[in-house]
Motif scaffolding. Structure first.
Motif, PDB file in Angstrom:
ATOM      1  N   TYR A  71       6.584  10.833 -17.979  1.00  0.00           N
ATOM      2  CA  TYR A  71       6.833  10.586 -16.419  1.00  0.00           C
ATOM      3  C   TYR A  71       5.313  10.851 -15.708  1.00  0.00           C
ATOM      4  CZ  TYR A  71      11.783  11.460 -16.681  1.00  0.00           C
ATOM      5  OH  TYR A  71      13.126  11.309 -17.167  1.00  0.00           O
ATOM      6  N   ALA A  72       4.429  10.771 -16.433  1.00  0.00           N
ATOM      7  CA  ALA A  72       3.261  10.520 -15.821  1.00  0.00           C
ATOM      8  C   ALA A  72       2.745   9.088 -15.515  1.00  0.00           C
ATOM      9  CB  ALA A  72       2.026  11.275 -16.604  1.00  0.00           C
ATOM     10  N   SER A  73       3.618   8.182 -16.126  1.00  0.00           N
ATOM     11  CA  SER A  73       3.252   6.915 -16.138  1.00  0.00           C
ATOM     12  C   SER A  73       3.415   6.296 -14.847  1.00  0.00           C
ATOM     13  CB  SER A  73       4.109   6.195 -17.441  1.00  0.00           C
ATOM     14  OG  SER A  73       5.550   6.372 -17.011  1.00  0.00           O
ATOM     15  N   PRO A  74       4.446   6.676 -14.016  1.00  0.00           N
ATOM     16  CA  PRO A  74       4.593   5.941 -12.687  1.00  0.00           C
ATOM     17  C   PRO A  74       3.362   6.151 -11.841  1.00  0.00           C
ATOM     18  CG  PRO A  74       6.595   6.872 -13.201  1.00  0.00           C
ATOM     19  CD  PRO A  74       5.696   7.473 -14.239  1.00  0.00           C
ATOM     20  N   GLN A  75       2.352   7.168 -12.125  1.00  0.00           N
ATOM     21  CA  GLN A  75       1.379   7.331 -11.304  1.00  0.00           C
ATOM     22  C   GLN A  75       0.215   6.263 -11.599  1.00  0.00           C
ATOM     23  OE1 GLN A  75       1.729  10.131  -9.358  1.00  0.00           O
ATOM     24  NE2 GLN A  75       3.829  10.012 -10.713  1.00  0.00           N
ATOM     25  N   TRP A  76       0.213   5.551 -12.389  1.00  0.00           N
ATOM     26  CA  TRP A  76      -0.586   4.340 -12.755  1.00  0.00           C
ATOM     27  C   TRP A  76      -0.097   3.135 -12.076  1.00  0.00           C
ATOM     28  CZ3 TRP A  76      -3.546   7.867 -14.324  1.00  0.00           C
ATOM     29  CH2 TRP A  76      -3.283   8.570 -15.430  1.00  0.00           C
ATOM     30  N   VAL A  77       1.001   3.225 -12.016  1.00  0.00           N
ATOM     31  CA  VAL A  77       1.877   2.022 -11.307  1.00  0.00           C
ATOM     32  C   VAL A  77       1.403   2.221  -9.800  1.00  0.00           C
ATOM     33  CG1 VAL A  77       3.856   0.710 -10.357  1.00  0.00           C
ATOM     34  CG2 VAL A  77       3.535   1.492 -12.859  1.00  0.00           C
ATOM     35  N   ALA A  78       1.721   3.484  -9.331  1.00  0.00           N
ATOM     36  CA  ALA A  78       1.417   4.030  -7.842  1.00  0.00           C
ATOM     37  C   ALA A  78       0.117   3.751  -7.659  1.00  0.00           C
ATOM     38  CB  ALA A  78       1.872   5.503  -7.871  1.00  0.00           C
ATOM     39  N   ALA A  97       9.682   2.362  -5.906  1.00  0.00           N
ATOM     40  CA  ALA A  97      10.701   2.971  -6.731  1.00  0.00           C
ATOM     41  C   ALA A  97      11.214   2.219  -7.999  1.00  0.00           C
ATOM     42  CB  ALA A  97      11.932   3.578  -6.017  1.00  0.00           C
ATOM     43  N   PHE A  98      11.167   0.792  -7.673  1.00  0.00           N
ATOM     44  CA  PHE A  98      11.447  -0.078  -8.865  1.00  0.00           C
ATOM     45  C   PHE A  98      10.382  -0.309  -9.948  1.00  0.00           C
ATOM     46  CE2 PHE A  98      11.452  -4.260 -10.205  1.00  0.00           C
ATOM     47  CZ  PHE A  98      12.523  -4.449 -11.199  1.00  0.00           C
ATOM     48  N   LEU A  99       9.294  -0.449  -9.285  1.00  0.00           N
ATOM     49  CA  LEU A  99       8.222  -0.456 -10.376  1.00  0.00           C
ATOM     50  C   LEU A  99       7.763   0.580 -10.879  1.00  0.00           C
ATOM     51  CD1 LEU A  99       5.924  -2.999  -8.047  1.00  0.00           C
ATOM     52  CD2 LEU A  99       7.456  -3.739 -10.075  1.00  0.00           C
ATOM     53  N   GLY A 100       7.527   1.776 -10.487  1.00  0.00           N
ATOM     54  CA  GLY A 100       7.446   3.066 -11.050  1.00  0.00           C
ATOM     55  C   GLY A 100       8.385   3.510 -12.188  1.00  0.00           C
ATOM     56  N   THR A 104      -5.406   6.352  -3.537  1.00  0.00           N
ATOM     57  CA  THR A 104      -5.581   5.658  -4.967  1.00  0.00           C
ATOM     58  C   THR A 104      -6.251   6.900  -5.952  1.00  0.00           C
ATOM     59  OG1 THR A 104      -5.946   3.266  -4.118  1.00  0.00           O
ATOM     60  CG2 THR A 104      -6.629   3.998  -6.402  1.00  0.00           C
ATOM     61  N   ALA A 105      -7.308   7.574  -5.306  1.00  0.00           N
ATOM     62  CA  ALA A 105      -7.983   8.440  -6.227  1.00  0.00           C
ATOM     63  C   ALA A 105      -6.757   9.556  -6.425  1.00  0.00           C
ATOM     64  CB  ALA A 105      -9.231   9.194  -5.397  1.00  0.00           C
ATOM     65  N   LEU A 106      -6.035   9.984  -5.418  1.00  0.00           N
ATOM     66  CA  LEU A 106      -5.151  11.219  -5.434  1.00  0.00           C
ATOM     67  C   LEU A 106      -3.896  10.742  -6.672  1.00  0.00           C
ATOM     68  CD1 LEU A 106      -4.751  12.169  -1.675  1.00  0.00           C
ATOM     69  CD2 LEU A 106      -5.820  13.567  -3.574  1.00  0.00           C
ATOM     70  N   LEU A 107      -3.686   9.570  -6.243  1.00  0.00           N
ATOM     71  CA  LEU A 107      -2.578   9.124  -7.237  1.00  0.00           C
ATOM     72  C   LEU A 107      -3.173   9.245  -8.840  1.00  0.00           C
ATOM     73  CD1 LEU A 107      -0.948   6.272  -5.201  1.00  0.00           C
ATOM     74  CD2 LEU A 107       0.162   8.547  -5.718  1.00  0.00           C
ATOM     75  N   LEU A 108      -4.206   8.784  -9.027  1.00  0.00           N
ATOM     76  CA  LEU A 108      -4.768   8.830 -10.290  1.00  0.00           C
ATOM     77  C   LEU A 108      -4.832  10.451 -10.838  1.00  0.00           C
ATOM     78  CD1 LEU A 108      -7.665   6.135 -10.004  1.00  0.00           C
ATOM     79  CD2 LEU A 108      -5.631   6.052 -11.389  1.00  0.00           C
ATOM     80  N   GLY A 150       0.883  -1.149   0.088  1.00  0.00           N
ATOM     81  CA  GLY A 150       0.138  -0.081   0.069  1.00  0.00           C
ATOM     82  C   GLY A 150       0.845   1.453   0.056  1.00  0.00           C
ATOM     83  N   THR A 151       1.804   1.243   0.788  1.00  0.00           N
ATOM     84  CA  THR A 151       2.851   2.514   0.747  1.00  0.00           C
ATOM     85  C   THR A 151       3.674   2.564  -0.392  1.00  0.00           C
ATOM     86  OG1 THR A 151       4.380   1.434   2.110  1.00  0.00           O
ATOM     87  CG2 THR A 151       2.714   2.615   3.158  1.00  0.00           C
ATOM     88  N   GLY A 152       3.800   1.470  -1.018  1.00  0.00           N
ATOM     89  CA  GLY A 152       4.632   1.363  -2.229  1.00  0.00           C
ATOM     90  C   GLY A 152       3.991   2.509  -3.350  1.00  0.00           C
ATOM     91  N   GLY A 153       2.895   2.641  -3.258  1.00  0.00           N
ATOM     92  CA  GLY A 153       2.034   3.640  -4.022  1.00  0.00           C
ATOM     93  C   GLY A 153       2.593   5.015  -3.903  1.00  0.00           C
TER      94      GLY A 153
END
Length: 390
Positions: free
Chosen positions: A355-362, A342-345, A277-281, A212-215
């Motif tokens: 650079y917006a793409s890590p947000q979907w992973v997050a 950090a790795f998955l993002g 989740t909503a904020l990261l999207l 969860g905090t990985g996001g």
């Protein structure tokens, strides 16, 4: 009114937050000073994180039979010594070792500190007392990290670690003066403490923490290029925006404490991971709007640190036989989340996405944590009595 006995815990949190997060701003200076590349200097951050993961359960278990206040004092003395070694390290190899050693007492201090805070708390304000300790960590992002970065750029990065070491010594002294003595747990011990890992609920709580905090960390790791390349902020504006994030963290940790005191910890975690989740999207969808990103920087930082107190309470609830060990695992989980996020993002960036793409992973990590939280909530509910006609 904050109790004086909680202030040393907050001061220790400030020193820990400063030494952990100031590294991001000082990497170019440290790399230059040690004659290594910036990517190589980045291994110093990894070494510290590994130290946190290793040290949290190990040190707490080894100190299980000692009075908590004394344990906290020893942890701060270790913290001061190893940060002083970081300041004096003559080469990269010794710096790498000193950063690993400096990470060892990090999670252990927060783990034992959370238990001490719970014993010092007034009735019904356990999470709020824990939040006071974490406030020191968040204030480090508002005051300590910007100041340390400025000192490192304009004077010497070694001076920053000497200041952190001094904070550790002052914390140790204030713990002795202001925190009351609590007796040790006579039934504690390394082997006995390890029995808590038989609990499936504890493993589920750790998974919620790590995933969860990985996001948040997938967002935080790549926030600077997101703001400069997508939102079109000037590079010189990034420190100011990071301060906004830090202010949000400071507000959020206190909100999280109140939320966890009002609801069961797992319910608070479900709520906070849903909003995360909503904020990261929104960070991904609205990254082109500078005013919106300023608001989201504050809100995302606040939401992330609000998770701290309920997660600590959840871990303590599921490790009553060794609550200091269980509580310390929270910092291990956060640092696993740091590495994982950090790795998955970074994967979509290596594939050529924006650079917006890590947000979907997050967002994916945060929603996975929320699903695990809902599963734990469902498992805790007693079976419904479906009897008709009564």
């Amino acid at each position: 009114m904050i109790k004086k006995s909680l202030l040393p815990l907050a001061l220790g949190g400030f020193g820990i937050g400063m030494t952990e997060f100031v590294m991001m701003g000082l990497l170019p200076d440290i790399a230059s000073g040690l004659a290594v590349s910036i990517p190589q200097a980045g291994y110093l951050i990894t070494a510290y994180a590994i130290g946190v993961v290793v040290g949290a359960p190990t040190l707490v278990s080894l100190m299980a039979k000692r009075p908590p206040r004394n344990v906290l004092i020893w942890f701060m003395l270790m913290f001061a010594l190893f940060n002083a070694l970081s300041a004096l390290a003559p080469n990269f190899g010794l710096m790498l070792v000193s950063r690993f050693l400096a990470g060892l007492p990090h999670g252990a201090f927060f783990g034992v500190g959370a238990v001490v805070a719970s014993r010092l708390a007034d009735e019904g304000k356990v999470a709020a007392a824990m939040a006071t300790m974490f406030t020191g960590l968040t204030l480090a992002n508002v005051v300590g990290v910007p100041l340390g970065t400025w000192l490192g750029h304009n004077m010497s990065w070694r001076l920053v670690f000497l200041i952190v070491a001094a904070i550790g010594l002052v914390t140790a002294f204030s713990l002795k003066q202001l925190v009351p003595f609590f007796g040790a747990n006579p039934s504690g011990g390394f082997r006995k403490d390890l029995k808590i890992f038989r609990s499936r609920a504890l493993w589920l709580a750790l998974a919620i923490t790590s995933i969860g905090t990985g996001g948040f960390f997938a967002w935080f790791s790549y926030i600077a290029p997101l703001l400069t390349d997508v939102s079109r902020f000037a590079p010189g504006q990034i420190p100011l925006i990071m301060t906004v994030v830090g202010v949000g963290m400071t507000v959020g940790v206190n909100v999280g404490g109140r939320l966890a005191d009002r609801f069961a910890p797992i319910r608070a975690i479900v709520i906070l991971l849903a909003s995360m989740t909503a904020l990261l999207l929104l960070n991904g969808l609205l990254a082109a709007s500078q005013p919106t990103m300023l608001v989201l920087a504050f809100a995302t930082g606040a939401n992330a640190l609000a998770l701290g107190p309920p997660i600590q309470m959840l871990l303590i609830d599921h490790s009553r036989e060794a609550e200091m060990l269980g509580s310390s695992l929270g910092q291990s989980g956060f640092n696993i989340g740091n590495a994982t996020g950090a790795f998955l993002g970074g994967i979509p960036l290596t594939l050529g996405y924006s650079y917006a793409s890590p947000q979907w992973v997050a967002a994916g990590l945060a929603v996975t944590g929320m699903v695990l939280s809902l599963a734990m909530l469902m498992l805790r509910r007693p079976p419904a009595l479906a009897r008709r006609g009564r």
